[in-house]
Scaffold this motif. Structure first.
Motif, PDB file in Angstrom:
ATOM      1  N   UNK A 148      55.875  37.907 112.782  1.00 43.29           N
ATOM      2  CA  UNK A 148      55.514  39.252 113.074  1.00 43.29           C
ATOM      3  C   UNK A 148      57.072  39.577 113.662  1.00 43.29           C
TER       4      UNK A 148
ATOM      5  N   UNK B 279      60.056  40.727 111.723  1.00 41.84           N
ATOM      6  CA  UNK B 279      59.859  41.935 111.322  1.00 41.84           C
ATOM      7  C   UNK B 279      59.297  42.835 111.973  1.00 41.84           C
ATOM      8  N   UNK B 280      58.874  43.117 113.138  1.00 45.71           N
ATOM      9  CA  UNK B 280      58.574  43.484 114.384  1.00 45.71           C
ATOM     10  C   UNK B 280      60.338  44.618 115.047  1.00 45.71           C
TER      11      UNK B 280
ATOM     12  N   UNK C  81      62.963  43.633 113.001  1.00 42.55           N
ATOM     13  CA  UNK C  81      64.035  44.475 112.587  1.00 42.55           C
ATOM     14  C   UNK C  81      64.024  45.827 112.842  1.00 42.55           C
TER      15      UNK C  81
END
Lengths: 265, 120
Positions: free
Chosen positions: B6, B9-10, B12
């Motif tokens: 997670x 993804x954050x 990015x």
């Protein structure tokens, strides 16, 4: 609320954007989903499944709850009438895929290494190695885990959660994120019910309802071939439903977007 | 433990924002609901690992806990609920719709241009 396209920036919160803060720093309002890249690719997978009229079913459960055994029994019973393929997620080994292949169904193992779940990227990569044309049902056997798989959309049409009679009947309460998302709950290893006095199927179902989930709950035993009919009926109904949608013009439009727009990882 | 995934993804998203403005990330604000599947404490731990060597290194992660809320499909009442029992607080009906509590949102990124010369 849509959380992917920015429409959740409302008149009530838009003032947060580009707000100047002291010391030469700038605050930038985003209000977007953390997993936006995963969700975008999941949508892409979903469009692929839709375009091919494939029913994609994500199986989620704890390790040892009987996911592979259920798929073996399903392959044995349905392989004459339905074209089935399986994607199997595991941290290590090809064992589960091998078991399914032995039943005459193509199975592709996705070894996740240290990752405790499948994500839309892993499924997308695997889709390049699976022929969707002519396929009826694609089972995605997620990594045995009741926590992490629930957070990642893969592009599946339906989620099926398995809970075996050898586990606690209150697991839906302990893992609400996963069981809340289940479209069908299967209580597996029902042949062991006489030995598992502490497991109350009615209590398990009540825990599912407490999560505001109306999903059907069926008890079955893949090993002994007990109670499998409702599961097979459910699959047939779901397949009929996706085929009917694919035949409608609006869905065809949505499914047409192809690989031109590849999603960033 | 998927919190590292997670955080990646954050990051990015956060790094892209910082890159566009040639700035350093000082603070990141998230909203995390109990039904999001993410554990705030583990997110905070993973954040330190994931940000190492990025434009967000040494930045602060601020997590706003979101409350679980449901709207009753029977009586229409809106109420708070626990993650395990999404029942209507007014009439006890289980047929409710979740209106809050599954958020996993990036709310805001705070950037600084001040000490770029120092850190460069």
């Amino acid at each position: 609320m849509c959380e992917t396209c920015g429409c959740n920036v409302t008149p009530g919160n838009v003032h947060l954007a580009w707000q100047k803060v002291p010391n030469g720093t700038t605050a930038i309002d985003v209000l977007g989903r953390l997993l936006v890249a995963n969700d975008r690719l999941a949508g892409h997978n979903r469009a692929h499944f839709g375009a091919h009229g494939v029913l994609a079913v994500n199986l989620m459960a704890a390790p040892g709850s009987g996911k592979t055994a259920l798929l073996e029994a399903t392959a044995d019973a349905l392989r004459q009438e339905l074209r089935i393929a399986v994607l199997v997620g595991d941290l290590e080994t090809e064992n589960d895929a091998r078991r399914i292949r032995a039943r005459g169904v193509p199975a592709l193992q996705i070894t996740t290494g240290s990752a405790c779940h499948l994500d839309a990227h892993m499924v997308h990569d695997a889709l390049h190695k699976i022929e969707l044309d002519g396929l009826d049902v694609l089972f995605i056997e997620n990594v045995g885990n009741l926590v992490c798989p629930a957070s990642f959309d893969l592009g599946q049409r339906r989620n099926v959660a398995l809970l075996s009679f050898t586990e606690g009947d209150d697991k839906p309460a302990k893992y609400p994120v996963l069981f809340r998302k289940a479209d069908l709950v299967l209580l597996t290893k029902s042949d062991l019910a006489p030995h598992m006095e502490d497991f109350d199927a009615a209590r398990a179902e009540r825990c599912v309802r407490d999560l505001a989930n109306a999903a059907p709950v069926h008890a079955l035993s893949a090993r002994k071939g007990l109670g499998l009919e409702p599961w097979f009926e459910w699959l047939h109904e779901e397949l009929t439903s996706i085929r009917a949608e694919v035949a409608s013009p609006s869905v065809q439009e949505e499914s047409r977007h192809g690989h031109g727009e590849r999603m960033a990882r | 433990m998927h919190e590292l995934a997670l955080c990646q993804a954050l990051l990015e998203q956060v790094e892209e924002i910082a890159r566009q403005r040639s700035a350093r990330v000082t603070r990141v604000h998230l909203a995390v609901g109990p039904l999001s599947g993410a554990e705030p404490r583990l997110l905070a731990e993973a954040y330190g690992i994931a940000t190492a060597g990025t434009a967000a290194e040494n930045s602060e992660l601020v997590i706003e806990a979101a409350a679980v809320r449901v709207r009753c499909r029977a009586c229409g009442a809106e109420s708070t609920a626990s993650a395990q029992r999404l029942l209507c607080a007014e009439c006890g009906n289980w047929q409710t719709e979740l209106t809050g509590g599954d958020e996993l949102l990036l709310l805001k990124v705070e950037l600084s241009n001040n000490d770029l010369a120092v850190t460069a």
